[in-house]
Design a protein around this motif. Structure first.
Motif, short mmCIF file in Angstrom:
data_model
loop_
_atom_site.label_atom_id
_atom_site.label_comp_id
_atom_site.label_asym_id
_atom_site.label_seq_id
_atom_site.Cartn_x
_atom_site.Cartn_y
_atom_site.Cartn_z
N MET A 62 8.98 9.89 3.89
CA MET A 62 7.68 9.24 3.94
C MET A 62 6.95 9.61 5.24
N GLU A 63 5.69 9.98 5.14
CA GLU A 63 4.92 10.36 6.32
C GLU A 63 4.56 9.12 7.15
N ASP A 64 4.30 9.35 8.44
CA ASP A 64 4.07 8.24 9.37
C ASP A 64 2.85 7.41 8.99
N TYR A 65 1.78 8.09 8.55
CA TYR A 65 0.55 7.35 8.22
C TYR A 65 0.78 6.41 7.04
N PHE A 66 1.43 6.92 6.01
CA PHE A 66 1.72 6.09 4.83
C PHE A 66 2.71 4.99 5.18
N LEU A 67 3.70 5.32 6.02
CA LEU A 67 4.69 4.32 6.43
C LEU A 67 4.02 3.19 7.23
N THR A 68 3.10 3.55 8.11
CA THR A 68 2.39 2.54 8.90
C THR A 68 1.62 1.58 8.01
N ASN A 69 0.93 2.12 7.02
CA ASN A 69 0.16 1.27 6.11
C ASN A 69 1.08 0.35 5.30
N CYS A 70 2.21 0.88 4.86
CA CYS A 70 3.16 0.05 4.10
C CYS A 70 3.74 -1.06 4.97
N LEU A 71 4.03 -0.74 6.23
CA LEU A 71 4.59 -1.75 7.13
C LEU A 71 3.58 -2.85 7.43
N ILE A 72 2.32 -2.47 7.60
CA ILE A 72 1.29 -3.48 7.87
C ILE A 72 1.18 -4.46 6.71
N ILE A 73 1.19 -3.93 5.50
CA ILE A 73 1.09 -4.79 4.32
C ILE A 73 2.32 -5.69 4.21
N TYR A 74 3.50 -5.13 4.51
CA TYR A 74 4.73 -5.93 4.38
C TYR A 74 4.81 -6.99 5.47
N ILE A 75 4.50 -6.62 6.71
CA ILE A 75 4.61 -7.57 7.82
C ILE A 75 3.56 -8.66 7.71
N GLU A 76 2.34 -8.27 7.36
CA GLU A 76 1.26 -9.25 7.25
C GLU A 76 1.06 -9.64 5.78
N LYS A 77 2.15 -9.97 5.13
CA LYS A 77 2.08 -10.26 3.69
C LYS A 77 1.26 -11.52 3.41
N GLU A 78 1.23 -12.46 4.35
CA GLU A 78 0.42 -13.67 4.14
C GLU A 78 -1.06 -13.33 4.02
N ILE A 79 -1.50 -12.38 4.84
CA ILE A 79 -2.91 -11.95 4.77
C ILE A 79 -3.14 -11.09 3.54
N ALA A 80 -2.18 -10.20 3.25
CA ALA A 80 -2.34 -9.30 2.10
C ALA A 80 -2.41 -10.06 0.79
N GLU A 81 -1.74 -11.20 0.71
CA GLU A 81 -1.75 -11.97 -0.54
C GLU A 81 -3.12 -12.59 -0.83
N THR A 82 -3.98 -12.67 0.18
CA THR A 82 -5.32 -13.24 -0.03
C THR A 82 -6.28 -12.22 -0.65
N PHE A 83 -5.90 -10.95 -0.65
CA PHE A 83 -6.76 -9.92 -1.23
C PHE A 83 -6.60 -9.92 -2.76
N THR A 84 -7.71 -9.73 -3.44
CA THR A 84 -7.68 -9.62 -4.90
C THR A 84 -7.76 -8.15 -5.29
N LEU A 85 -7.34 -7.86 -6.52
CA LEU A 85 -7.41 -6.48 -7.00
C LEU A 85 -8.85 -5.98 -7.07
N ASP A 86 -9.76 -6.86 -7.45
CA ASP A 86 -11.17 -6.46 -7.55
C ASP A 86 -11.72 -6.08 -6.17
N SER A 87 -11.37 -6.84 -5.14
CA SER A 87 -11.87 -6.52 -3.80
C SER A 87 -11.30 -5.20 -3.30
N ILE A 88 -10.05 -4.92 -3.64
CA ILE A 88 -9.44 -3.64 -3.23
C ILE A 88 -10.12 -2.48 -3.95
N ILE A 89 -10.37 -2.66 -5.24
CA ILE A 89 -11.04 -1.60 -6.02
C ILE A 89 -12.45 -1.37 -5.49
#
Length: 208
Positions: free
Chosen positions: A167-194
């Motif tokens: 896994m490349e560093d950039y993709f790994l960093t993004n995955c770690l941010i989502i995993y570590i800050e899962k409380e914030i990530a859970e507030t995002f909806t699929l529509d807002s991401i799209i």
């Protein structure tokens, strides 16, 4: 009692009691394992930092207060956060601080440095002793930074597995941010991401 060993060499070894077995082979082995883990997590520099920081502990009527240790803490661990003039002025400010705080009724019976920091702000003493207030705030960042580092390493072991070792560093960093800050990530909806992804640039195919 029981006899250690087996086969023809069994008679050559001494008898070992049950107490000896549990004390030496289990209890002491567990203590050694815990001590090694503590030594791995807290090296000599980290222990010294925590020891010097305890000089500002307000418990027991500021019994741990030590001007020399506080000055050493600033010079050794926070040299970039204080100017040379401030380092010279710090011992004199600490002397006045010790006499003033010990007599202040609103700053008694405190048990943590965070309570002391809040008390200094509420009583206006943070303005009177700005160097001490700055040092206390720097000390209070220690648990946060340590916890964040521990969470990051724990998350990395979960996200970057053997099957994802390339896994490349950039993709790994993004995955770690989502995993570590899962409380914030859970507030995002699929529509807002799209919508956010769609607004990055013009695309031939509309997502909606």
């Amino acid at each position: 009692r029981y006899t250690a060993g087996c086969g023809r060499f069994r008679h050559q070894k001494e008898d070992i009691t049950i107490e000896h077995h549990y004390r030496v082979e289990i209890f002491i082995a567990a203590i050694d394992s815990q001590q090694q883990e503590l030594n791995r997590r807290f090296n000599e520099q980290a222990v010294e930092l925590l020891t010097l920081s305890s000089s500002l502990d307000p418990r027991d009527s500021y019994r741990s207060f030590n001007i020399d240790n506080i000055c050493k803490l600033v010079k050794k661990f926070y040299p970039e956060d204080f100017t040379e003039q401030e380092k010279i002025r710090l011992p004199y400010e600490l002397q006045h601080y010790r006499l003033d705080i010990a007599q202040h009724p609103d700053l008694q019976n405190m048990s943590t440095i965070s309570e002391l920091c809040r008390g200094l702000t509420e009583t206006g003493k943070a303005v009177t002793y700005p160097l001490i207030d700055r040092l206390i705030r720097l000390i209070l960042t220690l648990p946060v930074s340590t916890a964040t580092t521990e969470r990051a390493f724990s998350a990395m072991n979960i996200v970057k597995t053997r099957l994802r070792s390339k896994m490349e560093d950039y993709f790994l960093t993004n995955c770690l941010i989502i995993y570590i800050e899962k409380e914030i990530a859970e507030t995002f909806t699929l529509d807002s991401i799209i919508d956010d992804f769609s607004s990055m640039k013009e695309r031939r195919v509309q997502f909606k």
